[in-house]
Scaffold this motif. Structure first.
Motif, PDB file in Angstrom:
ATOM      1  N   LEU A 157       1.170 -20.372   4.620  1.00  0.00           N
ATOM      2  CA  LEU A 157       1.361 -21.800   4.836  1.00  0.00           C
ATOM      3  C   LEU A 157       0.207 -22.335   5.671  1.00  0.00           C
ATOM      4  O   LEU A 157      -0.020 -21.881   6.796  1.00  0.00           O
ATOM      5  CB  LEU A 157       2.683 -22.062   5.564  1.00  0.00           C
ATOM      6  N   THR A 158      -0.503 -23.311   5.148  1.00  0.00           N
ATOM      7  CA  THR A 158      -1.599 -23.940   5.869  1.00  0.00           C
ATOM      8  C   THR A 158      -1.196 -25.358   6.238  1.00  0.00           C
ATOM      9  O   THR A 158      -0.803 -26.156   5.361  1.00  0.00           O
ATOM     10  CB  THR A 158      -2.877 -23.951   5.020  1.00  0.00           C
ATOM     11  N   VAL A 159      -1.266 -25.669   7.550  1.00  0.00           N
ATOM     12  CA  VAL A 159      -0.827 -26.970   8.055  1.00  0.00           C
ATOM     13  C   VAL A 159      -1.824 -27.445   9.105  1.00  0.00           C
ATOM     14  O   VAL A 159      -2.636 -26.653   9.618  1.00  0.00           O
ATOM     15  CB  VAL A 159       0.582 -26.874   8.685  1.00  0.00           C
TER      16      VAL A 159
ATOM     17  N   ALA B  77      -8.882 -22.704  11.456  1.00  0.00           N
ATOM     18  CA  ALA B  77     -10.208 -23.060  10.989  1.00  0.00           C
ATOM     19  C   ALA B  77     -10.216 -24.520  10.553  1.00  0.00           C
ATOM     20  O   ALA B  77      -9.303 -24.957   9.834  1.00  0.00           O
ATOM     21  CB  ALA B  77     -10.639 -22.167   9.825  1.00  0.00           C
ATOM     22  N   ASN B  78     -11.198 -25.263  11.010  1.00  0.00           N
ATOM     23  CA  ASN B  78     -11.409 -26.649  10.577  1.00  0.00           C
ATOM     24  C   ASN B  78     -10.187 -27.539  10.806  1.00  0.00           C
ATOM     25  O   ASN B  78      -9.821 -28.351   9.966  1.00  0.00           O
ATOM     26  CB  ASN B  78     -11.807 -26.687   9.100  1.00  0.00           C
TER      27      ASN B  78
ATOM     28  N   LYS C  19      -7.117 -26.731  10.857  1.00  0.00           N
ATOM     29  CA  LYS C  19      -5.923 -26.280  10.146  1.00  0.00           C
ATOM     30  C   LYS C  19      -5.576 -24.869  10.581  1.00  0.00           C
ATOM     31  O   LYS C  19      -6.450 -24.097  10.995  1.00  0.00           O
ATOM     32  CB  LYS C  19      -6.150 -26.316   8.634  1.00  0.00           C
ATOM     33  N   THR C  20      -4.301 -24.526  10.478  1.00  0.00           N
ATOM     34  CA  THR C  20      -3.825 -23.183  10.832  1.00  0.00           C
ATOM     35  C   THR C  20      -3.028 -22.620   9.661  1.00  0.00           C
ATOM     36  O   THR C  20      -2.206 -23.332   9.064  1.00  0.00           O
ATOM     37  CB  THR C  20      -2.948 -23.217  12.093  1.00  0.00           C
ATOM     38  N   THR C  21      -3.293 -21.362   9.344  1.00  0.00           N
ATOM     39  CA  THR C  21      -2.580 -20.686   8.263  1.00  0.00           C
ATOM     40  C   THR C  21      -1.639 -19.632   8.844  1.00  0.00           C
ATOM     41  O   THR C  21      -2.061 -18.788   9.644  1.00  0.00           O
ATOM     42  CB  THR C  21      -3.557 -20.032   7.278  1.00  0.00           C
ATOM     43  N   TYR C  22      -0.381 -19.715   8.460  1.00  0.00           N
ATOM     44  CA  TYR C  22       0.657 -18.786   8.887  1.00  0.00           C
ATOM     45  C   TYR C  22       1.044 -17.925   7.686  1.00  0.00           C
ATOM     46  O   TYR C  22       1.113 -18.410   6.557  1.00  0.00           O
ATOM     47  CB  TYR C  22       1.895 -19.538   9.381  1.00  0.00           C
ATOM     48  N   HIS C  23       1.347 -16.676   7.953  1.00  0.00           N
ATOM     49  CA  HIS C  23       1.713 -15.751   6.887  1.00  0.00           C
ATOM     50  C   HIS C  23       3.104 -15.180   7.186  1.00  0.00           C
ATOM     51  O   HIS C  23       3.299 -14.480   8.181  1.00  0.00           O
ATOM     52  CB  HIS C  23       0.675 -14.622   6.805  1.00  0.00           C
ATOM     53  N   PHE C  24       4.085 -15.501   6.352  1.00  0.00           N
ATOM     54  CA  PHE C  24       5.459 -15.046   6.523  1.00  0.00           C
ATOM     55  C   PHE C  24       5.850 -14.128   5.368  1.00  0.00           C
ATOM     56  O   PHE C  24       5.512 -14.395   4.208  1.00  0.00           O
ATOM     57  CB  PHE C  24       6.434 -16.235   6.561  1.00  0.00           C
ATOM     58  N   VAL C  25       6.585 -13.080   5.698  1.00  0.00           N
ATOM     59  CA  VAL C  25       7.089 -12.152   4.685  1.00  0.00           C
ATOM     60  C   VAL C  25       8.564 -11.875   4.965  1.00  0.00           C
ATOM     61  O   VAL C  25       8.949 -11.662   6.123  1.00  0.00           O
ATOM     62  CB  VAL C  25       6.302 -10.818   4.684  1.00  0.00           C
TER      63      VAL C  25
END
Length: 749
Positions: A283-285, A304-305, A307-313
Motif C-alpha cells: 500500500l502506497t499512501v 520516497a518522494n 509517499k510511504t509504502t507499507y507491506h502487509f501479509v
C-alpha cells in the motif's frame, strides 16, 4: 456489522434492512444516473442473465439456510491443526495499490491464483466488484434501498452528489499473455444497471485440480461514506475495493448437490462470502497519513518522494481491508492466551475521540480472553481497531479479519450508557472475527450464523461481566435511582416476537421489511438464549466450542450448527424445536395463565354408603357443623392468614397456549405462604392443574424465573386472585424510563 448508526439504535432494536422484492420485476431506470461507471467497450458488455448459460450454475437467488448438514469432507474436512496452513487455501492475492488522497482513488495491480477444487475443467470464472454497488442509483444495492426506505429506514441514508459516487473499473485482465474479455451478469435477477458481478471468459480452461493465474489492473474510486466503506475529509476506509473471485461450492457443501458458483450480487443488506487464502498487499499512501490494515506489517515502511509504502501479509483469511487517514493517533497493546500467538493490538483514532481509545483497547483485550476461552484460540498475531472520525460514523461497526471499525466517544465514564454502547460495539465487531472470520459463514445466505450468533455470544460476554444497560445519569445515581436492564432483555424487546415475518435462516435480502431483517440480530440472540436455558449453560458452551473446532476455517451452514448442538447436548428435542420453530419457521410463543378457580372443600349434603349402611347428611345440620369448626379453628389460630382454615381448598389453575410449544415452569403460591412448582412440557393447547391444600391458591405464574425470552407477551404470564398493579407498574416504569432515555439521546444528536 452493527445494525444501526448509533448505539441507542441497538437499545430500540431498530435495524435497517432489505424488504423481500423480486428484483427481476423492477424496471431499470430509463437512463444511467450521473456517476455511473462503464467498462471498456472493447472488453465488456452488459447482458441480461437470461442469455448467460454458464457451464456451472449459480447458487439460486432464493438460497438460504439448508436443511441437510454438509458432508464430513466438505471444504477439505475438519482441520486437525497438523496441516501446514490453518485453512485449505484456495486463493491468493498479491496486490500493489496506491492511494490518490486528493481523489480518494486507488490504482491497483492484482495477481490472483485460484485452485479449481471441482472435478471438471472451468472455462469462465466470476468476480465480485462490490464498489460498483455505489456507482449509481440503478445498482441492486441502491434499488433495494429505495424500496426499503419506503417501508422504514436504512442504516446509511446519505444521498451521494456529483463527485461522491464510487466504483471499480477493470482496466485489463490477462491470463498469461492473453487479454481476456468480461461481461457483467446478474445471478439474482437484479436490474440490468447493476455491475457488481462480472464473468471473465478464460483463454484456456483451468483443469480439475489445477490452478488459475490472472493479472488484473483496476481502478477503485471510493464513494463518500454512505455505508461500510469510503471517504470523508482526509479519512479513507478502503473495503470491498479489489476484484474478488466468487466461491465455487461442491456437492455436500452448504446444501449444494453439484458444483455451483456462489457469487450473489451486492445486496443492500448482504455482506460477504469468500474462499480462504493468502493476502500479500503493498500500500502506497502520502507519508503524512496513518495506515492500518488486515494482517502483519512486513519490515519497515519505505519512504520516497513524499509517499510511504507499507507491506502487509496475512494467510488463512478471506478478505483484506485497510484505512489511510491524516492526523490519526495510535494506542498500542498486546495479549497472549493459551494456544494463541502473541497478539499485537493497535487502536487508530482521531483526536476528537481520544477519550474512547483506551476503553476500546481494553474491550478488545477482554474479548480476546473471552472468545478464546469459550470458543477457541485466536489464531492471528494482530488486531487493528479503527475509530472513524466525526461525520463518518457510517464507516463504523464494520468487520474484516484481524481488522474492524467501531464508533467514537469524546468521553466514556465507567458505568454509563456510553460505556455499555462503546463496549458493546467493540465486542460485537471483534466477535465477527470468529463467526464471520474464522468460521467464515455465508453472510449472503445465512446472516443469522454471523450477525445472530455473534450478537448472542456478545451478550453472553456482557452478562458474564455483569454489564447491564444503565438508564441513568451521574445525578440520578447520586440520588440512588439507577434503572437498568440486561442486554438479553434489550434483544428480546427488539425481536418482534408477536408476529415474526421471516425465518431466521432466510437469506439477507428476501425479507419482509428492514425491521424484519433487524431481528436476525435480536431474535437469534433471544432464541439461542432460550436454547441455552433448555440445554444448560455449560452444555451450550461445550457445543459451541465443538462447533468452532469442527468448522473453523471452513464454511458451516445452519444445518451443521444444529447437528453439532444435537451431538454434544444429546437433546435433539430441544434443539429441533428451536430450529424448526425459529431458524426454519416463523413460530411465536404466547403462553398465559388463563384462570384461577378456588373452592373450599366442605362436607357435602346427601347420602353415602358406609359400613353397609346408607347415611344421609342434611344441609342445615352440615352448615351448623361447618360454622362450629370455623369458630373453633379461628380461636386456635388467631394469626391465620386469609385463605386458610379448618377445611382444605381445591384450586384449579388453567394455562393456555397461543402459538408454539415451549417447556414452561408453573409456580403457584398459596395463602399460607407456601408454593409449589409444576412442569408443563407437553404439546397440549391448554392444561388444568388441580391443587388440594390447606390453603387456597392466591397467584400463579408461568416462567417465574424469566428464562423463556421468546414468549411474545410476558404480561399475561401471571395471574392473582385479587387486583394488584405491581406487575403493570413495574413494566410501565421500565418502559417510561426506556422512552425517556431514548428521547434524551435523540435530542442530543
Amino acid at each position: 456489522m452493527r445494525p444501526v448508526v448509533r448505539t441507542w439504535g441497538y437499545l430500540c432494536a431498530v435495524t435497517f434492512s432489505v424488504a423481500a422484492c423480486p428484483l427481476a420485476a423492477l424496471a431499470p431506470p430509463a437512463s444511467v444516473p450521473p456517476g455511473a461507471a462503464s467498462a471498456p467497450a472493447s472488453a465488456a458488455t452488459v447482458v441480461p442473465n437470461t442469455t448467460v448459460l454458464p457451464d456451472i450454475p449459480f447458487a439460486p437467488a432464493s438460497a438460504a439456510a439448508p436443511l441437510a448438514p454438509s458432508a464430513a469432507g466438505a471444504w477439505g474436512g475438519e482441520r486437525t491443526g497438523n496441516e501446514p496452513t490453518l485453512s485449505d487455501r484456495v486463493v491468493s492475492y498479491r496486490i500493489d495499490a496506491e492511494l490518490d488522497a486528493a481523489k480518494h482513488a486507488v490504482t491497483g495491480k492484482e495477481h490472483m491464483t485460484w485452485r479449481n477444487r471441482s472435478d471438471r475443467p472451468i472455462s469462465r470464472v466470476y468476480f465480485h466488484l462490490y464498489l460498483n454497488g455505489f456507482q449509481n442509483e440503478g445498482s441492486t444495492w441502491f434499488t433495494e434501498r429505495k424500496v426499503l426506505t419506503a417501508h422504514g429506514r436504512s442504516r446509511g441514508t446519505a444521498a451521494l452528489k456529483k463527485g461522491e459516487w464510487g466504483w471499480i473499473d477493470l482496466q485489463q485482465v490477462k491470463q498469461g499473455d492473453a487479454a481476456l474479455k468480461w461481461t457483467f451478469v446478474h445471478p439474482d435477477g437484479g436490474p440490468a444497471t447493476d455491475q457488481t458481478v462480472v464473468r471473465i471468459d478464460l483463454a484456456e480452461p483451468v483443469a480439475a485440480g489445477a490452478t488459475l493465474a490472472l493479472d488484473i489492473d483496476f481502478l477503485s474510486q471510493l464513494p463518500r461514506v454512505v455505508e461500510r466503506t469510503g471517504w470523508f475529509g482526509d479519512f479513507n476506509l478502503v473495503g470491498q475495493w479489489f476484484p474478488k473471485i466468487g466461491v465455487l461450492e461442491l456437492a455436500g457443501e452448504r446444501g449444494a448437490t453439484a458444483p455451483r458458483w456462489n457469487v450473489h450480487e451486492f445486496h443492500f443488506n448482504s455482506e460477504f462470502y469468500a474462499d480462504f487464502g493468502l493476502y500479500d498487499v503493498g500500500l502506497t499512501v502520502p507519508s503524512d497519513y496513518t495506515v492500518g490494515a488486515v494482517g502483519q506489517l512486513q519490515g519497515q515502511p519505505q519512504r520516497a518522494n513524499g509517499k510511504t509504502t507499507y507491506h502487509f501479509v496475512q494467510g488463512d483469511v478471506h478478505d483484506f481491508a485497510w484505512v489511510a487517514a491524516k492526523g490519526y493517533r495510535t494506542s498500542d497493546g498486546s495479549w497472549q492466551g493459551p494456544g494463541s500467538p502473541k497478539v499485537a493490538l493497535k487502536v487508530l483514532y482521531p483526536p476528537e475521540y481520544a477519550g474512547s481509545a483506551q476503553t476500546q483497547l481494553k474491550a478488545s483485550i477482554d474479548s480476546l480472553d473471552y472468545f478464546s476461552k469459550t470458543l477457541g484460540a485466536y489464531p492471528y498475531g494482530t488486531l487493528t481497531v479503527v475509530v472513524p472520525p466525526y461525520n463518518a460514523s457510517e464507516a463504523g461497526g464494520m468487520e474484516y479479519p484481524t481488522f474492524y471499525t467501531t464508533e467514537g466517544y469524546t468521553k466514556v465514564e465507567p458505568g454509563t450508557f456510553d460505556q455499555f454502547g462503546s463496549d458493546f460495539v467493540t465486542i460485537h465487531e471483534f466477535g465477527h472475527g470468529y463467526f464471520y472470520g474464522i468460521l467464515a459463514s455465508n453472510e449472503f445466505e445465512e446472516p443469522m450464523l454471523d450477525e445472530g450468533l455473534n450478537e448472542y455470544w456478545d451478550q453472553r460476554m456482557l452478562r458474564e461481566r455483569g454489564q447491564n444497560i444503565e438508564l441513568t445519569t451521574p445525578l440520578l445515581r447520586r440520588l440512588g435511582f439507577s434503572p437498568s436492564f440486561s442486554g438479553f432483555a434489550m434483544e428480546r424487546m427488539g425481536s418482534r416476537l408477536k408476529q415474526p415475518a421471516d425465518p431466521l435462516g432466510e437469506n439477507s435480502w428476501d425479507r419482509f421489511s428492514s425491521s424484519s431483517y433487524g431481528t436476525v440480530y435480536s431474535r437469534t440472540a433471544t432464541a439461542m438464549h432460550d436454547l441455552e436455558e433448555r440445554l444448560g449453560k455449560q452444555v451450550t458452551e461445550r457445543a459451541f466450542h465443538e462447533y468452532y473446532k469442527r468448522w473453523r476455517f471452513r464454511h458451516p451452514s445452519a444445518a451443521d450448527l444444529r447437528a453439532t448442538l444435537i451431538d454434544v447436548s444429546g437433546n435433539a428435542k430441544a434443539v429441533n424445536e428451536i430450529f424448526d420453530q425459529y431458524v426454519y419457521g416463523t413460530a411465536r410463543i404466547d403462553d398465559r395463565v388463563a384462570s384461577i378457580d378456588t373452592v373450599e372443600v366442605l362436607p357435602q349434603a346427601g347420602g353415602v354408603l358406609k359400613d353397609g349402611k346408607r347415611i344421609e347428611f342434611d344441609r342445615g345440620e352440615l352448615d351448623k357443623q361447618v360454622a362450629k369448626q370455623r369458630e373453633d379453628w379461628a380461636k386456635a389460630h388467631p394469626k391465620a392468614k386469609p385463605g386458610s382454615g379448618p377445611f382444605p381448598w381445591s384450586s384449579t389453575v388453567t394455562v393456555s397456549r397461543d402459538g408454539a410449544q415451549a417447556p414452561q415452569l408453573l409456580r403457584v403460591k398459596f395463602a399460607d405462604g407456601s408454593s409449589e412448582d409444576v412442569r408443563w412440557n407437553d404439546d397440549r393447547r391448554w392444561a388444568r392443574f388441580v391443587f388440594t391444600r390447606p390453603a387456597k391458591v392466591i397467584s400463579a405464574a408461568l416462567d417465574p424465573e424469566q428464562k423463556v425470552y421468546l414468549d411474545a407477551n410476558k404480561l399475561n404470564d401471571s395471574l392473582i386472585t385479587k387486583a394488584d398493579g405491581t406487575a403493570s407498574r413495574r413494566w410501565s416504569a421500565d418502559v417510561a424510563a426506556l422512552l425517556q432515555t431514548f428521547y434524551a439521546l435523540v435530542g442530543s444528536l
